[in-house]
Design a protein around this motif. Sequence first.
Motif, PDB file in Angstrom:
ATOM      1  N   MET A   1       0.834  -1.204   0.000  1.00  0.00           N
ATOM      2  CA  MET A   1       0.000   0.000   0.000  1.00  0.00           C
ATOM      3  C   MET A   1       0.869   1.254   0.000  1.00  0.00           C
ATOM      4  SD  MET A   1      -3.035  -1.168   2.664  1.00  0.00           S
ATOM      5  CE  MET A   1      -4.069   0.290   2.492  1.00  0.00           C
ATOM      6  N   ASP A   2       2.000   1.204   0.709  1.00  0.00           N
ATOM      7  CA  ASP A   2       2.888   2.368   0.780  1.00  0.00           C
ATOM      8  C   ASP A   2       3.561   2.681  -0.555  1.00  0.00           C
ATOM      9  OD1 ASP A   2       2.620   3.477   3.304  1.00  0.00           O
ATOM     10  OD2 ASP A   2       4.019   2.061   4.228  1.00  0.00           O
TER      11      ASP A   2
ATOM     12  N   ASN B   1     -10.717   7.978   3.950  1.00  0.00           N
ATOM     13  CA  ASN B   1     -11.507   7.940   5.178  1.00  0.00           C
ATOM     14  C   ASN B   1     -10.849   7.008   6.192  1.00  0.00           C
ATOM     15  OD1 ASN B   1     -12.225   5.268   4.276  1.00  0.00           O
ATOM     16  ND2 ASN B   1     -13.762   6.226   2.952  1.00  0.00           N
ATOM     17  N   TYR B   2     -11.456   6.930   7.363  1.00  0.00           N
ATOM     18  CA  TYR B   2     -10.903   6.079   8.415  1.00  0.00           C
ATOM     19  C   TYR B   2     -10.956   4.604   8.047  1.00  0.00           C
ATOM     20  CZ  TYR B   2     -10.194   9.622  12.052  1.00  0.00           C
ATOM     21  OH  TYR B   2      -9.710  10.672  12.795  1.00  0.00           O
ATOM     22  N   GLU B   3     -11.962   4.193   7.302  1.00  0.00           N
ATOM     23  CA  GLU B   3     -12.065   2.792   6.914  1.00  0.00           C
ATOM     24  C   GLU B   3     -10.821   2.351   6.138  1.00  0.00           C
ATOM     25  OE1 GLU B   3     -15.113  -0.285   4.594  1.00  0.00           O
ATOM     26  OE2 GLU B   3     -15.422   1.885   4.463  1.00  0.00           O
ATOM     27  N   GLN B   4     -10.405   3.160   5.176  1.00  0.00           N
ATOM     28  CA  GLN B   4      -9.206   2.843   4.409  1.00  0.00           C
ATOM     29  C   GLN B   4      -7.956   2.895   5.286  1.00  0.00           C
ATOM     30  OE1 GLN B   4      -8.821   5.299   0.925  1.00  0.00           O
ATOM     31  NE2 GLN B   4     -10.804   4.675   0.078  1.00  0.00           N
ATOM     32  N   LEU B   5      -7.866   3.910   6.128  1.00  0.00           N
ATOM     33  CA  LEU B   5      -6.691   4.063   6.984  1.00  0.00           C
ATOM     34  C   LEU B   5      -6.574   2.905   7.972  1.00  0.00           C
ATOM     35  CD1 LEU B   5      -4.239   5.703   7.875  1.00  0.00           C
ATOM     36  CD2 LEU B   5      -5.753   6.993   9.413  1.00  0.00           C
ATOM     37  N   GLU B   6      -7.694   2.474   8.525  1.00  0.00           N
ATOM     38  CA  GLU B   6      -7.642   1.405   9.520  1.00  0.00           C
ATOM     39  C   GLU B   6      -7.322   0.051   8.898  1.00  0.00           C
ATOM     40  OE1 GLU B   6     -11.031   1.657  12.143  1.00  0.00           O
ATOM     41  OE2 GLU B   6     -10.587   3.762  12.562  1.00  0.00           O
ATOM     42  N   LEU B   7      -7.616  -0.126   7.602  1.00  0.00           N
ATOM     43  CA  LEU B   7      -7.154  -1.329   6.921  1.00  0.00           C
ATOM     44  C   LEU B   7      -5.634  -1.319   6.864  1.00  0.00           C
ATOM     45  CD1 LEU B   7      -7.455  -3.898   5.243  1.00  0.00           C
ATOM     46  CD2 LEU B   7      -7.747  -2.443   3.204  1.00  0.00           C
ATOM     47  N   TYR B   8      -5.069  -0.156   6.544  1.00  0.00           N
ATOM     48  CA  TYR B   8      -3.614  -0.017   6.535  1.00  0.00           C
ATOM     49  C   TYR B   8      -3.042  -0.284   7.932  1.00  0.00           C
ATOM     50  CZ  TYR B   8       0.969   2.213   6.352  1.00  0.00           C
ATOM     51  OH  TYR B   8       2.315   2.475   6.463  1.00  0.00           O
TER      52      TYR B   8
END
Length: 289
Positions: A105-106, A114-121
């Motif tokens: 991802m990086d 959004n937070y949903e995407q960030l929290e998957l990371y």
Amino acid sequence: MQQSRALTKKSASNLALAFILLPREKRDAMSALYAFCRAVDDVADEDSIPTEQRREQLAAWREDIRLACENKGPKFALNREFAPVIQQFKLPFALMDEIIKGCEMDLTTLRYENYEQLELYCYRVASAVGLLSIEVFGYRNPACHDYAVYLGKALQLTNILRDVKNDAARCRIYLPASELEKFGVKESEILEGKYSERYFALAGGVAERAKHFYGLARKTLPSEDRKAMVAAELMGSVYWQLLMKLERGQFNVFGPRPLKLSKPHKVALILKSWMRHAVNSAAPCYGRA
């Protein structure tokens, strides 16, 4: 374990710091796990190498760690050291694959909507590491799985708040775009290191989300497994104190001096965690107002 220990010692990270509370066998096992995580993260972060080449390197790490998990003789030196640990503690390939997916991802994801995407990371680069770590630490209650997920997300969100300036220098913004819009902060302000009351409010909102996960970790860890999780609890304490320091500094990480814990402060936290471990204290040192 020579290369794994050397890499862990060289990194001088907070994660490596926590290993000091473990018995030798588990300390060596965690050094091998950490060395794997550090190696794949370094591949993703080497901006001087073209993206496609780094993607190929991560694919090679994926296949090599698969060999280690299948006990088929990996080629990479770090994975050869890691292989006996994988077999001893039955560490699943699926979680190591998640870590590599986080590194991937990086390579291309420079913004999170959004937070949903960030929290998957966060799950991939931190919680997955926690889920592997608890297998080494040993536990009785499966609720430890939720504990590892929550604590991992809390630690990574704290990291993100600390590293905003450094990430911006690489054109990365992990703070969700939806939150930037909510608080009226432009991407250009973060990329140019411009601090404002609006940024303070934005960072405060992210900190509250981190506190939410610290609180969940605090509530979820079963009392019968608290002693086994001493290293993870030290991590929770160190990063909680870091979050508190960021909050006291109004999250202004754009100055010339980074906001971080001093070495004496970290040593004091280690001693405190050791004493709590020795007397089998049940109360975590994080997640409280």
